[in-house]
Scaffold this motif. Structure first.
Motif, PDB file in Angstrom:
ATOM      1  N   ILE A  43       0.947  -1.303   0.065  1.00 18.55           N
ATOM      2  CA  ILE A  43      -0.115  -0.090   0.032  1.00 18.55           C
ATOM      3  C   ILE A  43       1.069   1.151  -0.188  1.00 18.55           C
ATOM      4  O   ILE A  43       1.539   1.715   1.096  1.00 18.55           O
ATOM      5  N   ALA A  44       0.933   2.004  -1.041  1.00 20.77           N
ATOM      6  CA  ALA A  44       1.706   3.169  -1.188  1.00 20.77           C
ATOM      7  C   ALA A  44       0.450   4.399  -1.302  1.00 20.77           C
ATOM      8  O   ALA A  44      -0.609   4.305  -1.236  1.00 20.77           O
ATOM      9  N   SER A  45       1.026   5.472  -1.502  1.00 19.76           N
ATOM     10  CA  SER A  45       0.105   6.683  -1.569  1.00 19.76           C
ATOM     11  C   SER A  45      -0.868   6.624  -2.587  1.00 19.76           C
ATOM     12  O   SER A  45      -1.959   7.248  -2.336  1.00 19.76           O
ATOM     13  N   ASN A  46      -0.694   5.769  -3.785  1.00 22.82           N
ATOM     14  CA  ASN A  46      -1.516   5.812  -4.774  1.00 22.82           C
ATOM     15  C   ASN A  46      -2.583   4.535  -4.734  1.00 22.82           C
ATOM     16  O   ASN A  46      -3.396   4.305  -5.597  1.00 22.82           O
ATOM     17  N   PHE A  47      -2.687   3.806  -3.491  1.00 26.60           N
ATOM     18  CA  PHE A  47      -3.369   2.721  -3.375  1.00 26.60           C
ATOM     19  C   PHE A  47      -4.947   3.012  -3.416  1.00 26.60           C
ATOM     20  O   PHE A  47      -5.317   3.901  -2.625  1.00 26.60           O
ATOM     21  N   GLY A  49      -7.051   0.181  -3.829  1.00 21.61           N
ATOM     22  CA  GLY A  49      -7.752  -1.152  -4.078  1.00 21.61           C
ATOM     23  C   GLY A  49      -7.032  -1.889  -5.064  1.00 21.61           C
ATOM     24  O   GLY A  49      -6.178  -1.445  -5.594  1.00 21.61           O
ATOM     25  N   ASP A  50      -7.006  -3.169  -4.906  1.00 19.30           N
ATOM     26  CA  ASP A  50      -6.245  -4.193  -5.763  1.00 19.30           C
ATOM     27  C   ASP A  50      -7.017  -5.590  -5.930  1.00 19.30           C
ATOM     28  O   ASP A  50      -8.110  -5.823  -5.268  1.00 19.30           O
ATOM     29  N   PRO A 193     -10.488  -0.456  -1.281  1.00 15.04           N
ATOM     30  CA  PRO A 193      -9.435   0.662  -0.707  1.00 15.04           C
ATOM     31  C   PRO A 193      -9.067   0.723   0.573  1.00 15.04           C
ATOM     32  O   PRO A 193      -8.086   0.890   1.108  1.00 15.04           O
ATOM     33  N   GLU A 228       3.915   5.805   3.823  1.00 15.28           N
ATOM     34  CA  GLU A 228       2.715   5.345   4.501  1.00 15.28           C
ATOM     35  C   GLU A 228       3.153   4.579   5.729  1.00 15.28           C
ATOM     36  O   GLU A 228       2.657   4.667   6.703  1.00 15.28           O
TER      37      GLU A 228
ATOM     38  N   GLN B  19      -6.795  10.527  -6.114  1.00 11.88           N
ATOM     39  CA  GLN B  19      -6.770   9.787  -4.880  1.00 11.88           C
ATOM     40  C   GLN B  19      -5.661   9.830  -4.244  1.00 11.88           C
ATOM     41  O   GLN B  19      -4.476   9.498  -4.887  1.00 11.88           O
ATOM     42  N   TYR B  21      -3.727   7.958  -0.510  1.00  9.73           N
ATOM     43  CA  TYR B  21      -4.007   7.006   0.704  1.00  9.73           C
ATOM     44  C   TYR B  21      -3.567   7.709   2.183  1.00  9.73           C
ATOM     45  O   TYR B  21      -2.543   8.119   2.132  1.00  9.73           O
ATOM     46  N   PRO B  23      -2.556   7.432   5.613  1.00  8.96           N
ATOM     47  CA  PRO B  23      -1.640   6.287   6.334  1.00  8.96           C
ATOM     48  C   PRO B  23      -2.226   5.967   7.803  1.00  8.96           C
ATOM     49  O   PRO B  23      -2.152   4.729   8.123  1.00  8.96           O
ATOM     50  N   PRO B  28      -8.137   5.746   1.262  1.00 10.06           N
ATOM     51  CA  PRO B  28      -7.795   6.597   0.270  1.00 10.06           C
ATOM     52  C   PRO B  28      -8.942   7.772   0.233  1.00 10.06           C
ATOM     53  O   PRO B  28     -10.030   7.512   0.473  1.00 10.06           O
TER      54      PRO B  28
END
Lengths: 264, 325
Positions: A43-47, A49-50, A193, A228, B19, B21, B23, B28
């Protein structure tokens, strides 16, 4: 629409590996080998969902002919957390939390994915024995000093499952497993997300004619990385410095604004 | 056999520049939505000279930020916007640091108490109720008082009759209390007890409700302590800055809810909006501003009353059991 070339290559590699594992296994009954598209979600700042793909191959022993219809149920359980479920009631004209139950060490994420409805795969007894479906997953409830599993129609349990489902964290779907051949399948595990971080256990069960015939397990880790991760760890381990840093940041922002917008 | 584009690969981690995220909140959010909320609330806070927490906290909860993270992070946002205002007043010398210091002394005790009560209420599941009821009562009362006062002022100025009553120098009910102190900048001679009490009350409410309390402190200083209007805003901003900075620290120590990324977005939007709001505010008459603010405060209070009084769509709530240190 075709998948991009690297993805096709990856799928081919996974399938080749599965075939190799399946061939080298002892041939006594059906054997299941699964593989995850990744065992590490970052999980980075652009996460936002996956999705995780679970590939599986059912290896048939020599005496079994092809053509048996197999069913697959994939259960993914996230890290254990405790949750308090509260019920509102009307008190003096206001809606107030009055009653509560704590679900202890419940999976923070739960997905039950199958190739067709669970009721068609196995009967109620088998479903209960194999803990198939959200209704049969153990959800421990603390009542005073005792712990007890809750029955599927308990109102607090139903509300808990309903709310977690609404947040995309509890999922039951019969459309996310598809057979590529009679014995090779792929399941798609959606991670929303707001997915919790920690260890996720993947448990795949194969059924034939309503009975469990094979099973395999795997695990993956979801963790924050980079900034994060740094923030989460720092906030936990150095609370005072973290608070000071945020307070200084506030002062700095305010000072900067007063300099930029200064009018005299 | 076809490995077509499916959900497994089609949607994987498509980078979305809007968006980001969070922490600590662990989800997000849309940067521009949060920034826009910061600017809008900042505009209002700059226009009326209040912190705007009573708007920001409910807005954040409304867009899906966990309530605890909202209340805690808004304190950092208010520290930033009050810092930018306080510096401006400091340049003009419109701050009574002695008065701010005594108010702060009470404010520290109140904030500590408030953070403690906040943690307890959350553990017993009554935080929503406590926040709801205190919003309804406080905003309802203050909003109605402000509307009443400003309507009277507007009517008075229309009729052009009697001057508004001069407040300074009137006898006060707490005039006989001991521990008198002289506040030079405000030219005020008053016991420290009511000053401590006001500071403590504002600090307590701020920590529990996630508000700076500026909209209560300013009237309290003017009507109760009779502080000259010119010194009130600057002094109140210094107090807000100090109590909010302290609340940031105490919340950071007591719970894992302070989100630095969310705080930064809110701060940047807030200080920008506040500058434009302050200009808009100077173009309006005082009583019109107070009437508008009163209506706004009352509307937010009513919104909370409706939430408490109407049957909720979902009778149940689920919260992760307290992550206490």
């Amino acid at each position: 629409m075709r998948a991009p070339a690297p993805v096709r290559l990856a799928v081919a590699a996974v399938l080749a590996q599965l075939t190799f594992l399946a061939l080298s296994a002892p041939a006594s009954a059906e054997r299941l080998v699964i593989s995850l598209s990744t065992d590490r979600v970052q999980i980075a700042s652009n996460f936002t969902g996956d999705d995780i793909a679970v590939f599986g191959s059912i290896d048939l022993p020599a005496y079994l002919t092809e053509g048996i219809a197999y069913d697959v149920a994939v259960t993914v359980q996230g890290p254990r957390q405790s949750f308090t479920t509260r019920r509102k009631e009307r008190v003096l004209g206001l809606w107030v939390n009055v009653d509560s139950r704590e679900f202890v060490e419940a999976p923070a994420y739960l997905a039950v994915l199958s190739n067709r409805p669970l009721a068609d795969i196995a009967d109620g007894d088998v479903q209960r024995r194999e803990r198939l479906g959200i209704a049969n997953v153990r959800l421990l409830q603390r009542i005073g000093p005792d712990y007890a599993d809750t029955v599927a129609d308990d109102v607090f349990r139903q509300a808990f499952v309903r709310i977690r489902s609404g947040e995309g964290l509890y999922i039951e779907s019969d459309a996310d497993v598809s057979f590529l051949t009679g014995t090779v399948f792929r399941a798609t595990v959606p991670l929303p997300p707001n997915v919790p971080t920690g260890r996720f256990d993947v448990d795949v069960k194969v059924f034939a004619a309503g009975q469990l015939v094979a099973r395999d397990r795997a695990a993956l880790t979801i963790s924050k990385v980079g900034f994060e991760h740094f923030v989460a760890v720092y906030a936990r381990d150095h609370a005072l410095l973290y608070g000071l840093a945020v307070a200084l940041m506030a002062l700095g922002t305010g000072w900067l604004a007063s300099v930029i917008f200064r009018r005299d | 056999m076809r490995f077509g584009r499916t959900r497994a690969f089609g949607c994987v981690a498509r980078p979305n520049p809007v968006q980001i995220y969070l922490p600590i909140a662990e989800l997000p959010v849309n940067v521009f939505l949060i920034l826009g909320m910061g600017i809008a609330v900042g505009f209002i806070s700059g226009m009326f000279g209040v912190g705007g927490g009573f708007l920001m906290t409910p807005l954040l909860i409304f867009v899906g930020i966990p309530p605890a993270v909202s209340v805690v992070t808004v304190t950092a946002h208010m520290a930033a916007s009050s810092a930018s205002g306080a510096i401006a007043y400091w340049r003009k010398g419109a701050i009574d640091f002695g008065l701010a210091g005594v108010l702060l002394l009470g404010g520290m005790v109140g904030t500590g108490l408030g953070v403690w009560v906040f943690t307890i209420l959350r553990r017993f599941g009554q935080l929503d109720l406590a926040i709801g009821i205190s919003y309804v009562l406080l905003l309802g009362i203050i909003g109605s008082l402000m509307i009443g006062e400003s309507v009277q002022a507007i009517l008075r100025s229309r009729r052009k009759t009697a001057q508004p009553p001069r407040l300074a120098g009137k006898p006060r009910w707490f005039a006989g209390l001991p521990f008198r102190m002289h506040f030079r900048r405000s030219n005020l001679d008053v016991s420290v007890l009511p000053v401590l009490a006001i500071g403590g009350g504002i600090g307590f409410l701020g920590a529990v409700m996630g508000i700076s309390g500026g909209f209560m402190l300013v009237p309290a200083l003017i009507y109760l302590l009779r502080v000259p209007t010119g010194v009130v805003l600057g002094t109140s901003l210094v107090l807000t800055l100090a109590t909010m900075a302290a609340a940031v620290l105490m919340h950071a120590l007591s719970s894992l809810s302070l989100d630095v990324v969310l705080a930064l977005i809110l701060m940047v939007g807030g200080v920008m909006g506040a500058q434009f709001g302050a200009r808009a505010g100077q173009a309006m008459r005082g009583e019109q501003l107070r009437l508008l603010l009163g209506l706004l405060v009352l509307a937010v209070g009513l919104r909370f009353l409706i939430d408490l009084a109407l049957p909720p769509g979902e009778m149940f709530t689920v919260l992760q059991t307290e992550r206490v240190r």
